[in-house]
Design an enzyme around this catalytic site. Structure first.
Site, PDB file in Angstrom:
ATOM      1  N   ARG A 192       0.849  -1.180   0.000  1.00  0.00           N
ATOM      2  CA  ARG A 192       0.000   0.000   0.000  1.00  0.00           C
ATOM      3  C   ARG A 192       0.893   1.241   0.000  1.00  0.00           C
ATOM      4  O   ARG A 192       1.941   1.278   0.651  1.00  0.00           O
ATOM      5  CB  ARG A 192      -0.930   0.024   1.223  1.00  0.00           C
ATOM      6  CG  ARG A 192      -2.030  -1.011   1.190  1.00  0.00           C
ATOM      7  CD  ARG A 192      -3.089  -0.692   0.144  1.00  0.00           C
ATOM      8  NE  ARG A 192      -4.196  -1.629   0.158  1.00  0.00           N
ATOM      9  CZ  ARG A 192      -4.259  -2.749  -0.563  1.00  0.00           C
ATOM     10  NH1 ARG A 192      -3.248  -3.067  -1.352  1.00  0.00           N
ATOM     11  NH2 ARG A 192      -5.315  -3.533  -0.489  1.00  0.00           N
ATOM     12  N   GLU A 248      -4.579   7.165  -5.100  1.00  0.00           N
ATOM     13  CA  GLU A 248      -4.752   6.461  -6.364  1.00  0.00           C
ATOM     14  C   GLU A 248      -6.091   6.824  -6.994  1.00  0.00           C
ATOM     15  O   GLU A 248      -7.094   6.894  -6.277  1.00  0.00           O
ATOM     16  CB  GLU A 248      -4.657   4.947  -6.136  1.00  0.00           C
ATOM     17  CG  GLU A 248      -3.296   4.507  -5.624  1.00  0.00           C
ATOM     18  CD  GLU A 248      -3.185   2.997  -5.419  1.00  0.00           C
ATOM     19  OE1 GLU A 248      -4.208   2.286  -5.589  1.00  0.00           O
ATOM     20  OE2 GLU A 248      -2.084   2.527  -5.083  1.00  0.00           O
ATOM     21  N   HIS A 286      -1.284  -0.250  -9.840  1.00  0.00           N
ATOM     22  CA  HIS A 286      -1.876  -1.160  -8.860  1.00  0.00           C
ATOM     23  C   HIS A 286      -2.428  -2.417  -9.538  1.00  0.00           C
ATOM     24  O   HIS A 286      -3.629  -2.721  -9.471  1.00  0.00           O
ATOM     25  CB  HIS A 286      -2.975  -0.462  -8.064  1.00  0.00           C
ATOM     26  CG  HIS A 286      -3.233  -1.098  -6.727  1.00  0.00           C
ATOM     27  ND1 HIS A 286      -3.642  -0.393  -5.633  1.00  0.00           N
ATOM     28  CD2 HIS A 286      -3.148  -2.388  -6.310  1.00  0.00           C
ATOM     29  CE1 HIS A 286      -3.797  -1.196  -4.595  1.00  0.00           C
ATOM     30  NE2 HIS A 286      -3.506  -2.421  -4.993  1.00  0.00           N
TER      31      HIS A 286
END
Length: 327
Positions: free
Chosen positions: A238, A267, A286
């Site tokens: 993360r 994000e 991601h």
């Protein structure tokens, strides 16, 4: 009367059909656009089950609007997007999808490590931009992987899977974890180290720990200063675990050699983010678990979790196990 379920993004057909066979399902039918907060606030007032992604913030304010909500099924392993305390207070079960993405995420982590070390993206751009005019001895040289030392911060399922891949490259594997794991050490031939020692000795530092209040900002200026100036930081966990401003400074001034990032604090990452300007940063959007098979399995498991809770069956993937179900 059938339960009402809201799904916050377009999901694979196999997962959607599992839900539609039992419930009145409404889905925000978009692949790339998150459901607007206003719509989510309206929907949560009338639904019994919420199927969501990491892109949705399921906070106290949102949950306070619910009248019949019994379960929040998160299509992810992490659940830092959900206020677990607020859900538990309202006896709303929260579920996640652990286990199914372990190997796929480990594949991506090691791929990112290799791409960053050998400057794969930079070299591809170099060729496509017409800069390749000749061969020269030190052109686009990177760092060796075979026989190097890797330090893994967080020895959960994915950390173990990355360690297995590293052993295939004859790497020395150090790890740091909240609790030591002697059985894993013996099985994989890896070594426990305190965080400072790991940072000092590793050629590659892989961040694999969950984002919690304790791990937020875990890797900052002081930690980066301990690393070798030839070291590479890899983060597929993360974004909030790494202080991005400190990382930028460390990369610019040569404190560390490079970084590979699949995650960011915010994000999608802003295209003006300073880290995106650096040639020694390899970035991804991601995609840690983004294989067709794994994402489909995750979607189906999230649907099954939601069904188990609504049907009053024991769900092994309930995070806040005490509430189980609001009646």
């Amino acid at each position: 009367m059938r339960y009402k379920v809201f799904v916050t993004r377009s999901i694979p057909e196999s997962a959607r059909k599992k839900l539609e066979a039992l419930y009145a399902v409404e889905m925000w039918d978009s692949e790339n656009t998150p459901v607007p907060r206003g719509i989510l606030e309206t929907k949560i007032e009338e639904i019994d089950g919420l199927y969501c992604l990491l892109t949705e913030t399921i906070d106290e304010e949102l949950l306070s609007r619910s009248k019949n909500l019994k379960v929040v099924s998160n299509m992810a392993v992490g659940y830092n997007n959900i206020d677990i305390t607020a859900a538990s207070k309202r006896r709303i079960s929260v579920t996640n999808t652990p286990g199914v993405l372990t190997e796929t995420t480990a594949d991506l982590t090691f791929s990112l490590l290799m791409a960053t070390a050998r400057r794969i993206v930079e070299a591809s751009d170099y060729l496509r931009e017409g800069q390749w005019q000749t061969w020269s001895p030190m052109q686009l040289t990177g760092q060796d992987i075979f026989g190097a030392t890797i330090g893994i911060i967080g020895m959960g399922r994915i950390g173990e899977a990355v360690a297995k891949r590293a052993k295939g490259f004859d790497m020395r594997v150090l790890y740091h974890n909240r609790s030591r794991k002697p059985e894993v050490e013996n099985h994989l031939g890896i070594e426990y180290a305190d965080l400072q020692s790991l940072l000092k000795e590793a050629d590659y530092v892989c961040v694999m720990t969950p984002l919690t209040p304790e791990t937020k900002g875990l890797i900052g200026k002081d930690e980066l200063s301990l690393m070798k100036n030839s070291a590479i930081l890899i983060n597929t966990a993360r974004g909030g675990i790494v202080d991005e401003n400190a990382l930028y400074e460390a990369l610019v001034d040569g404190t560390i050699w490079a970084a590979g990032l699949d995650v960011f604090d915010q994000e999608p990452v802003d295209l003006n983010h300073p880290l995106l300007t650096l040639p020694n940063v390899t970035t991804l959007p991601h995609i840690g678990s983004a294989s067709i098979k794994t994402r489909t399995t995750m979607a189906e498991l999230a649907a099954e979790n939601l069904i188990e809770v609504l049907e009053g069956r024991t769900c092994k993937n309930v995070i806040n196990s005490e509430p189980q179900r609001r009646v």
